[in-house]
Structure formats: structure tokens, C-alpha cells
Design an enzyme around this catalytic site. Structure first.
Site, PDB file in Angstrom:
ATOM      1  N   HIS A 106      -3.348   6.219   3.460  1.00 48.66           N
ATOM      2  CA  HIS A 106      -4.222   5.104   3.121  1.00 48.66           C
ATOM      3  C   HIS A 106      -3.747   3.795   3.739  1.00 48.66           C
ATOM      4  O   HIS A 106      -4.531   3.041   4.330  1.00 48.66           O
ATOM      5  CB  HIS A 106      -4.294   4.987   1.597  1.00 48.66           C
ATOM      6  CG  HIS A 106      -5.220   3.935   1.086  1.00 48.66           C
ATOM      7  ND1 HIS A 106      -4.816   2.634   0.859  1.00 48.66           N
ATOM      8  CD2 HIS A 106      -6.533   3.978   0.741  1.00 48.66           C
ATOM      9  CE1 HIS A 106      -5.830   1.925   0.393  1.00 48.66           C
ATOM     10  NE2 HIS A 106      -6.883   2.713   0.308  1.00 48.66           N
TER      11      HIS A 106
ATOM     12  N   SER B 264     -11.379  -0.667  -0.487  1.00 43.46           N
ATOM     13  CA  SER B 264     -10.090  -0.667   0.210  1.00 43.46           C
ATOM     14  C   SER B 264     -10.257  -1.003   1.678  1.00 43.46           C
ATOM     15  O   SER B 264      -9.395  -1.641   2.287  1.00 43.46           O
ATOM     16  CB  SER B 264      -9.421   0.706   0.100  1.00 43.46           C
ATOM     17  OG  SER B 264      -8.591   0.807  -1.010  1.00 43.46           O
TER      18      SER B 264
ATOM     19  N   ASP C 249       0.847  -1.197   0.000  1.00 43.78           N
ATOM     20  CA  ASP C 249       0.000   0.000   0.000  1.00 43.78           C
ATOM     21  C   ASP C 249       0.881   1.245   0.000  1.00 43.78           C
ATOM     22  O   ASP C 249       1.964   1.227  -0.599  1.00 43.78           O
ATOM     23  CB  ASP C 249      -0.927  -0.042   1.228  1.00 43.78           C
ATOM     24  CG  ASP C 249      -2.272   0.598   0.978  1.00 43.78           C
ATOM     25  OD1 ASP C 249      -2.324   1.841   0.884  1.00 43.78           O
ATOM     26  OD2 ASP C 249      -3.276  -0.121   0.872  1.00 43.78           O
TER      27      ASP C 249
END
Length: 578
Positions: free
Chosen positions: A181, A400, A144
Site C-alpha cells: 500500500h 488512500s 504507511d
């Protein structure tokens, strides 16, 4: 049309363009989005070979002016190169070259939202915790944007860190600060709630597998952008480190559009290499379920590598502000199958992904600067601080967020039974998934006033809603054979009936344990039998509102091409739902 593949694609609205697929005189070894490129401009490509390439293969590319950018041997038989466009044709003439594709950009898959926090109750995670299962000893590779340990990834004694390894493939990390994120994803998967535990707090934000170890493999920069080759290199490293950190799961909360069959896509080939190495790969479905540009009502929008039949592809549900899953609904932005080109039934399963509270990497993260209103107020979990913003927690939505819920569940299953093979994990999750859904649900976007209606078919909810209690209680074993739980292909007959193709994979075969109605459920598979096949859609197909245009996009000769690297467009078109 000349395209640059070396520059990242930033957060821009989605524009879909349609190109007819036609026979070309140019080599079929070259991806369609590279064909026709000429001149001296350099482009970044991934070359896959029929054999495991040696230095002599690389030297042939170098002799044509190419530069080796990443050696990807291990994850696939290939490497990433920078090469002049005019050399593509000669490169494809090499008999050992299997396929040449761009080093495509990709992004994370999240959306801007409000606030709620019932994802763990919705999937019955407390049952696992009551059994003492918390993911201890299981390593999960989170590929990620990087992970900041803000305290919730400490050891069980609240000291030290469970980030046991970290590596970055981001070359411009000095230019950009943290994106945020990856930290949010890691918190959903393995946060232990240290920063919301104690007498000052009335709610603790705990991840699904709160003591799993995290392998932090950074491939997305401060804008949330990365490339195929970086992700492939990270997957390769996860395979290399599998036995060092007991990496049993890879979490991929990212994606990009599908450009070719999964059998040629280098990103898909890399996730299959991990699966073959004994690692369960969990991938986000994408956030394009609202996209009707192609008159498909969001069908056919699964992103790569979620289109690969081996991996577990995850769609997003909405907990609806309660801990009771019976009122939960599908998020209208959750991407739907079947996959383009191969027509694989996806997603495989759905999990909570809307308005999820998790770790905040930094008050200065890119996501925070874009959506400061998503910072959780202190009074959401603390007796102190009033409405002042938390420095620890943030809210996001998207597939996600649903993906690490499933990854955490897999860690719990493997802690309970370390001998489970990836296909056995996938089959058990699909069989035990909660399958009680309404036929339809609707949501109206408060900004645009557009109403989106979702239908609860196999292409929307897969085999059903993740049920951790049922998965841990089940003892049925599919064969450990690699590929025994491949997601099935679907076909369409002359009358427009869409049906599951009976393949060799046991979980949708004629077995009493793993038959169609058991894995997907009667409420998910609609229709009757046609020539012995299970019909999942009749002639009144949903794509295209029974017109031929949307139908032909998925089943005909058209291909959907996105100008953005992924369903990151949720920022503008798939806002987290209330």
C-alpha cells in the site's frame, strides 16, 4: 464486553454496532470503549496528561503493573502503556491524567478495482510541470506500510533514491512480507515514471510531484494493520526530522473509526502537533460512503484523524475514463461528514482516487496475492509484452489514493512559495477548488446489484475538486495564524436545518475573499439563510431518508462504533467503480 486491544484487526467485513451514550459513574477520563473492563488481562492504552509528563508520571503507571511501550512526548503529552484492566480506574484518578484511550488498531484505506489512469490530468497537474514545478526540495513523510523503490522513486537523473530516510515501528515485519500500500501511495505522490519511460513505452506513469523527497515511516504491517501509538510515534519523528529533510507535508492514507471528540483523541492531537510545527497534514476521509447500517446513507463516516478540523481531509472522485474533469463523479464509497461528536464539515476537498495506476512494491506483496487481477498488463503502457502482467505497476482505488494526489499538489505549492503556512495552503486549495458538480449521480454495484446515489453537498465533496492550476495561479493569502483555516463546525436548528457555524476562522467568515460562497460555492452549499447562517441542508435531510433514526445517529445521543479498524472494508463493500 471485554475487548483485546493488543491484537491486530485483520481484513474483515464491517459490522456497525450502536451504543447509547449515557452518563457513567466511571471516570469520564476513560474512553468509552475501555469502561467496564476489569481483571488481570493486559491492555494497550495511550495516556494523555495535562502537563508534559516526567519520569515520575511514568513511574506511577509502572507501580500499578504498567509497562511503558512508547514514549510519545513531542507529538502529544503522553505515552503508550500496557496495563492491567483492573488498574484503569486508579490510573484515571491521577489528577495529571487528562484522558486514557485504547491503543486502537487502524488500517489503510483502499479498494479492489479495474484500470484507468487520468488522475493527473483531472487536477491539471501538467500545468505545474510546464512551469518546472516537480516538488524539488520538498520532503513528504509518508506514514504507511513502508515503501519499496522499484525505480520510479529515483533521482531526476534516474540514479540513486529519493527515499531520504526510512524507519519502521512494525514489530512483526519478519512474520509478514511487504503489504504494498505505501509504495502505491508514494508512486501517486512522487513517482517519476522511470519504469515506463523510453522508446518501448507509449505511456509514462508520473506522480504529481515527481522529484519530491520521501521520508518513509512504516507503521502498517504486512496485513495493512497498525496502531495509534505507532502512527503517533511516526508523526513525532516527522516533527523531529522536519528541518533535517525539509519535511513540509505528512501523508496519512489510513484511519480508524471515531470514538470521541478530536479534542481528546490522541491521534488527532498528534496531527495537530505536526500542524503546529508547520507541517501540512493530508488525511484520507475513509471509504464508508456506501455504509447505510446506521440509516445515514454513509453520512457521519469520516474516520480519524480525518475528523480533525486542522488537517486537510480528502475524499475520492472518479475520472470516468477521460482526461476531462467535467464528467468526473464522486466515488460512492468516499466517506461523508459531518464528523461524529464534533460535527465538523468534512471532507475539505476531493481528488481522483478511483482505479489509479501506481508503483508495485513486489509481485509477492500481500495486496498482489489478494488481487492478482489488479496487476497492470504490459499492453496498457508498453509496445512489448502483450497481456503479460507488469512487474512494476498495480491498480488500486480509495481515499488512500486521492490523499497523495493532494499531498503532491501541496509539495508543488510549497516549492513555488516556501513561505506558505499550513493554513494558507489549506485555504487556497479550498478556495480554488473546482466547484461545478451535478446535484446527483448513481452507480450500481455489478456484484450486488445495489444502486448507490450520491448528492454533491458540502459533506460529500467539501469545498470542491482539487485544481492545481488554479491553486498555483492564486495569490490570495489567508492569515498564517495557526487555525485560521480550521474546518467549520455545523449545527442543526429546531426545524432540522443544518447550517455552518460562523466561527473565528476567516475562510468561512464574512470576508469578501474567504466568504462561504467563495470557499464552498453556491452549488455546494444548498438552501437559504436562517438567522444569518448559511443553510447547507434543509429539513429534508438526506440521512435516514428523512426519518429520525439516521438523523439521531449523527445529531443525537448515539455513537457509531465499528468492529473493524477502518474503512478497509472497501474490499467487500466499496469496490472501485467503473
Amino acid at each position: 464486553m471485554k475487548q483485546s486491544r493488543s491484537k491486530p484487526i485483520h481484513l474483515i467485513p464491517l459490522a456497525m454496532v450502536f451504543f447509547a451514550v449515557f452518563a457513567s459513574a466511571e471516570s469520564q477520563k476513560i474512553a468509552q470503549d475501555l469502561r467496564g473492563l476489569r481483571g488481570d488481562s493486559s491492555i494497550d492504552v495511550i495516556v494523555q496528561y495535562r502537563v508534559n509528563p516526567q519520569q515520575s508520571h511514568f513511574d506511577r503507571v509502572i507501580s500499578r503493573g504498567g509497562v511503558v511501550k512508547r514514549d510519545l512526548r513531542g507529538a502529544l503529552k503522553g505515552a503508550a502503556f500496557s496495563i492491567k484492566a483492573k488498574s484503569l480506574s486508579a490510573l484515571s484518578d491521577d489528577p495529571d491524567v487528562l484522558y486514557v484511550s485504547p491503543d486502537r488498531p487502524l488500517n489503510s484505506t483502499w479498494a479492489n478495482t479495474g484500470t484507468t489512469d487520468y488522475y493527473d490530468q483531472a487536477v491539471l497537474a501538467p500545468y505545474a510541470w510546464s512551469m518546472g514545478l516537480d516538488g524539488s526540495g520538498i520532503g513528504v513523510a509518508v506514514i504507511d506500510s513502508g515503501i519499496t523503490n522499484n525505480g520510479d522513486l529515483t533521482q531526476s537523473n534516474h540514479r540513486g533514491s529519493r527515499i531520504v530516510y526510512a524507519q519502521s515501528w512494525v514489530t512483526n515485519q519478519v512474520t509478514y512480507g511487504p503489504y504494498g500500500h505505501g509504495t502505491h501511495v508514494a508512486g501517486i505522490l512522487a513517482g517519476n515514471g522511470t519504469n515506463s519511460t523510453g522508446p518501448s513505452y507509449f505511456h509514462t506513469f508520473t506522480g504529481i510531484a515527481s522529484n519530491a523527497n520521501i521520508v518513509d515511516l512504516k507503521v502498517l504491517d504486512g496485513t495493512g494493520t497498525g496502531t495509534d501509538s505507532a502512527v503517533i510515534a511516526a508523526i513525532q519523528q516527522a516533527i523531529n526530522l522536519k528541518n533535517v529533510y525539509n519535511i513540509r507535508v505528512i501523508n496519512l492514507s489510513l484511519g480508524r473509526p471515531v470514538f470521541e471528540s478530536y479534542q481528546l483523541d490522541p491521534l488527532c492531537q498528534a496531527v495537530e502537533a505536526a500542524w503546529n510545527a508547520g507541517i501540512v497534514v493530508v488525511v484520507a476521509a475513509g471509504n464508508d460512503g456506501r455504509n447505510n447500517t446506521a440509516n445515514t446513507n454513509g453520512y457521519g463516516t469520516i474516520t480519524a484523524p480525518g475528523n480533525d478540523p486542522y488537517v486537510i481531509t480528502v475524499g475520492a472522485m472518479k475520472p470516468m475514463g477521460t482526461a476531462d474533469r467535467s464528467d468526473d463523479l464522486i466515488a460512492s464509497y468516499s466517506s461523508k461528514g459531518p464528523t461524529l461528536f464534533d460535527h465538523i464539515a468534512k471532507p475539505d476537498i476531493v481528488a481522483p482516487g478511483n482505479q489509479v495506476i501506481s508503483m508495485l512494491s513486489s509481485p509477492y506483496a500481500t495486496i498482489v496475492s489478494m488481487f492478482p487481477q489488479n496487476i497492470v498488463p504490459m499492453n496498457a503502457y508498453s509496445y512489448n509484452g502483450g497481456t503479460s502482467p507488469s512487474s512494476q505497476y498495480f491498480t488500486l482505488s480509495g481515499t488512500s489514493m486521492a490523499t497523495p494526489v493532494v499531498s503532491g499538489a501541496v509539495a508543488l505549492m510549497l516549492q513555488q512559495n516556501p513561505s506558505l503556512a499550513p493554513d494558507q495552503v489549506k485555504a487556497r486549495l479550498m478556495k480554488t477548488a473546482y466547484k461545478t458538480f451535478p446535484q446527483y449521480s448513481s452507480v450500481t454495484d455489478p456484484t450486488t446489484g445495489i444502486t448507490y446515489t450520491s448528492q454533491y453537498d458540502v459533506f460529500t465533496v467539501g469545498a470542491g475538486y482539487l485544481d492545481i492550476q488554479a491553486a498555483l495561479s492564486n495569490t490570495d493569502l489567508a492569515p498564517a495564524t495557526i487555525g485560521s483555516a480550521q474546518s467549520p463546525a455545523v449545527g442543526v436548528d429546531a426545524s432540522g436545518n443544518v447550517y455552518l457555524v460562523q466561527g473565528s476562522s476567516v475562510i468561512w467568515g464574512n470576508s469578501v475573499i474567504w466568504g462561504n460562497s467563495v470557499v464552498w460555492g453556491n452549488s455546494v452549499i444548498w438552501g437559504t439563510n436562517v438567522s444569518g447562517q448559511s443553510v447547507i441542508w434543509g429539513s429534508s435531510v438526506v440521512w435516514g431518508n428523512s426519518t429520525t433514526q439516521g438523523f439521531s445517529v449523527i445529531w443525537g445521543s448515539s455513537v457509531i462504533w465499528g468492529s473493524s479498524a477502518t474503512d478497509q472494508n472497501a474490499l467487500s463493500s466499496a469496490i472501485g467503480e467503473n
